[in-house]
Design a protein around this motif. Structure first.
Motif, PDB file in Angstrom:
ATOM      1  N   ALA A 160       0.702   2.156   7.929  1.00  8.35           N
ATOM      2  CA  ALA A 160      -0.178   0.992   7.810  1.00  8.35           C
ATOM      3  C   ALA A 160       0.583  -0.274   8.143  1.00  8.35           C
ATOM      4  CB  ALA A 160      -0.744   0.905   6.387  1.00  8.35           C
ATOM      5  N   ARG A 161      -0.129  -1.201   8.702  1.00  9.80           N
ATOM      6  CA  ARG A 161       0.451  -2.515   8.946  1.00  9.80           C
ATOM      7  C   ARG A 161      -0.603  -3.578   8.708  1.00  9.80           C
ATOM      8  NH1 ARG A 161       1.140  -2.793  15.593  1.00  9.80           N
ATOM      9  NH2 ARG A 161      -1.072  -2.529  16.098  1.00  9.80           N
ATOM     10  N   VAL A 162      -0.102  -4.724   8.341  1.00 10.17           N
ATOM     11  CA  VAL A 162      -0.989  -5.866   8.163  1.00 10.17           C
ATOM     12  C   VAL A 162      -1.420  -6.345   9.539  1.00 10.17           C
ATOM     13  CG1 VAL A 162      -1.136  -8.232   7.308  1.00 10.17           C
ATOM     14  CG2 VAL A 162       0.137  -6.498   6.008  1.00 10.17           C
ATOM     15  N   MET A 163      -2.653  -6.680   9.697  1.00  5.77           N
ATOM     16  CA  MET A 163      -3.140  -7.175  10.970  1.00  5.77           C
ATOM     17  C   MET A 163      -2.322  -8.385  11.410  1.00  5.77           C
ATOM     18  SD  MET A 163      -5.390  -5.268  12.241  1.00  5.77           S
ATOM     19  CE  MET A 163      -6.075  -6.326  13.518  1.00  5.77           C
ATOM     20  N   GLY A 164      -1.943  -8.392  12.654  1.00  7.19           N
ATOM     21  CA  GLY A 164      -1.154  -9.487  13.193  1.00  7.19           C
ATOM     22  C   GLY A 164       0.343  -9.255  13.134  1.00  7.19           C
ATOM     23  N   VAL A 165       0.740  -8.209  12.417  1.00 12.41           N
ATOM     24  CA  VAL A 165       2.164  -7.855  12.331  1.00 12.41           C
ATOM     25  C   VAL A 165       2.418  -6.713  13.299  1.00 12.41           C
ATOM     26  CG1 VAL A 165       3.976  -6.965  10.827  1.00 12.41           C
ATOM     27  CG2 VAL A 165       2.320  -8.606   9.940  1.00 12.41           C
TER      28      VAL A 165
ATOM     29  N   ASN B  12     -13.255   3.368   4.538  1.00 18.01           N
ATOM     30  CA  ASN B  12     -12.712   2.313   3.696  1.00 18.01           C
ATOM     31  C   ASN B  12     -13.153   2.453   2.241  1.00 18.01           C
ATOM     32  OD1 ASN B  12     -11.280   1.144   5.813  1.00 18.01           O
ATOM     33  ND2 ASN B  12     -12.967  -0.229   6.353  1.00 18.01           N
ATOM     34  N   ALA B  13     -14.301   3.048   2.018  1.00 19.52           N
ATOM     35  CA  ALA B  13     -14.764   3.247   0.644  1.00 19.52           C
ATOM     36  C   ALA B  13     -13.889   4.253  -0.089  1.00 19.52           C
ATOM     37  CB  ALA B  13     -16.209   3.707   0.639  1.00 19.52           C
ATOM     38  N   LYS B  14     -13.284   5.164   0.665  1.00 17.66           N
ATOM     39  CA  LYS B  14     -12.421   6.180   0.067  1.00 17.66           C
ATOM     40  C   LYS B  14     -10.938   5.887   0.281  1.00 17.66           C
ATOM     41  CE  LYS B  14     -15.780   9.941   0.488  1.00 17.66           C
ATOM     42  NZ  LYS B  14     -16.048  11.310   1.024  1.00 17.66           N
ATOM     43  N   ASN B  15     -10.645   4.746   0.890  1.00 16.28           N
ATOM     44  CA  ASN B  15      -9.241   4.394   1.161  1.00 16.28           C
ATOM     45  C   ASN B  15      -8.516   5.512   1.905  1.00 16.28           C
ATOM     46  OD1 ASN B  15      -9.690   1.999  -0.175  1.00 16.28           O
ATOM     47  ND2 ASN B  15      -8.020   2.248  -1.642  1.00 16.28           N
ATOM     48  N   THR B  16      -9.162   6.062   2.889  1.00 18.27           N
ATOM     49  CA  THR B  16      -8.616   7.228   3.575  1.00 18.27           C
ATOM     50  C   THR B  16      -8.777   7.094   5.085  1.00 18.27           C
ATOM     51  OG1 THR B  16      -9.134   8.635   1.674  1.00 18.27           O
ATOM     52  CG2 THR B  16      -8.681   9.740   3.752  1.00 18.27           C
ATOM     53  N   VAL B  17      -7.746   7.521   5.789  1.00 15.04           N
ATOM     54  CA  VAL B  17      -7.811   7.625   7.237  1.00 15.04           C
ATOM     55  C   VAL B  17      -7.608   9.090   7.602  1.00 15.04           C
ATOM     56  CG1 VAL B  17      -5.351   7.105   7.555  1.00 15.04           C
ATOM     57  CG2 VAL B  17      -6.956   6.707   9.425  1.00 15.04           C
TER      58      VAL B  17
ATOM     59  N   PHE C 299      -6.980  -1.784   1.362  1.00 15.69           N
ATOM     60  CA  PHE C 299      -6.858  -0.803   2.437  1.00 15.69           C
ATOM     61  C   PHE C 299      -7.668  -1.221   3.648  1.00 15.69           C
ATOM     62  CE2 PHE C 299      -6.483   3.183   4.550  1.00 15.69           C
ATOM     63  CZ  PHE C 299      -7.737   3.493   5.057  1.00 15.69           C
ATOM     64  N   SER C 300      -8.842  -1.748   3.427  1.00 12.61           N
ATOM     65  CA  SER C 300      -9.740  -2.066   4.535  1.00 12.61           C
ATOM     66  C   SER C 300      -9.189  -3.146   5.450  1.00 12.61           C
ATOM     67  CB  SER C 300     -11.105  -2.482   4.006  1.00 12.61           C
ATOM     68  OG  SER C 300     -10.980  -3.646   3.196  1.00 12.61           O
ATOM     69  N   SER C 301      -8.174  -3.860   5.016  1.00 15.45           N
ATOM     70  CA  SER C 301      -7.611  -4.929   5.833  1.00 15.45           C
ATOM     71  C   SER C 301      -6.415  -4.473   6.667  1.00 15.45           C
ATOM     72  CB  SER C 301      -7.178  -6.095   4.949  1.00 15.45           C
ATOM     73  OG  SER C 301      -6.091  -5.729   4.114  1.00 15.45           O
ATOM     74  N   TYR C 302      -5.997  -3.230   6.500  1.00 17.45           N
ATOM     75  CA  TYR C 302      -4.834  -2.733   7.219  1.00 17.45           C
ATOM     76  C   TYR C 302      -5.205  -2.023   8.514  1.00 17.45           C
ATOM     77  CZ  TYR C 302      -1.799  -3.612   3.206  1.00 17.45           C
ATOM     78  OH  TYR C 302      -1.082  -4.211   2.201  1.00 17.45           O
TER      79      TYR C 302
ATOM     80  N   VAL D  61       0.853  -1.172   0.000  1.00 16.37           N
ATOM     81  CA  VAL D  61       0.000   0.000   0.000  1.00 16.37           C
ATOM     82  C   VAL D  61       0.895   1.230   0.000  1.00 16.37           C
ATOM     83  CG1 VAL D  61      -0.182   0.038   2.530  1.00 16.37           C
ATOM     84  CG2 VAL D  61      -1.928   1.145   1.134  1.00 16.37           C
ATOM     85  N   GLN D  62       0.500   2.239  -0.732  1.00 20.85           N
ATOM     86  CA  GLN D  62       1.206   3.516  -0.746  1.00 20.85           C
ATOM     87  C   GLN D  62       0.335   4.555  -0.057  1.00 20.85           C
ATOM     88  OE1 GLN D  62       2.079   3.955  -4.989  1.00 20.85           O
ATOM     89  NE2 GLN D  62       4.212   3.443  -4.571  1.00 20.85           N
TER      90      GLN D  62
END
Length: 119
Positions: free
Chosen positions: A98-103, A74-79, A29-32, A2-3
């Motif tokens: 951002a990080r992958v869940m569990g990392v 998540n629909a806009k890929n924005t935090v 994005f929604s999984s991060y 992800v960028q």
């Protein structure tokens, strides 16, 4: 992968507000797990707030509780980081990550956006 691109910083007087945005590329994005960090001049970087894919929120800096709000679309890929009642001590470069869940580590970082709060 992800960028991330953070924007929304600027100069504001104490007591003012800013909203930072972090736009992410990629379809997952929604999984991060997303976080906002900041680094003030001469200080180490600190984690400000995090938000999980499901929306669970943690504020890691006591002084921002009640003033800052992290959210994601998540629909806009924005935090986002809504910052109210800003203080001079909030002056810093703010980064999204951002990080992958569990990392445990944040693997992906935006370029940072400068927030300057004048007294």
């Amino acid at each position: 992968h992800v960028q991330l691109q953070a924007f929304g910083g600027g100069l504001v007087q104490a007591g003012g507000s800013l909203r930072l945005s972090c736009a992410a590329s990629g379809r997952t994005f929604s999984s991060y797990d997303m976080g906002w960090f900041r680094q003030a001049p001469g200080k180490e970087r600190e984690r400000v707030a995090t938000i999980s894919p499901s929306g669970a929120i943690t504020y890691n800096v006591e002084s921002v509780k009640g003033r800052f709000t992290i959210s994601r679309d998540n629909a806009k890929n924005t935090v986002y980081l809504q910052m109210n009642s800003l203080k001079p001590e909030d002056t810093a470069v703010y980064y999204c990550a951002a990080r992958v869940m569990g990392v445990s580590i944040y693997e992906y970082w935006g370029q940072g956006t400068l927030v300057t709060v004048s007294s």
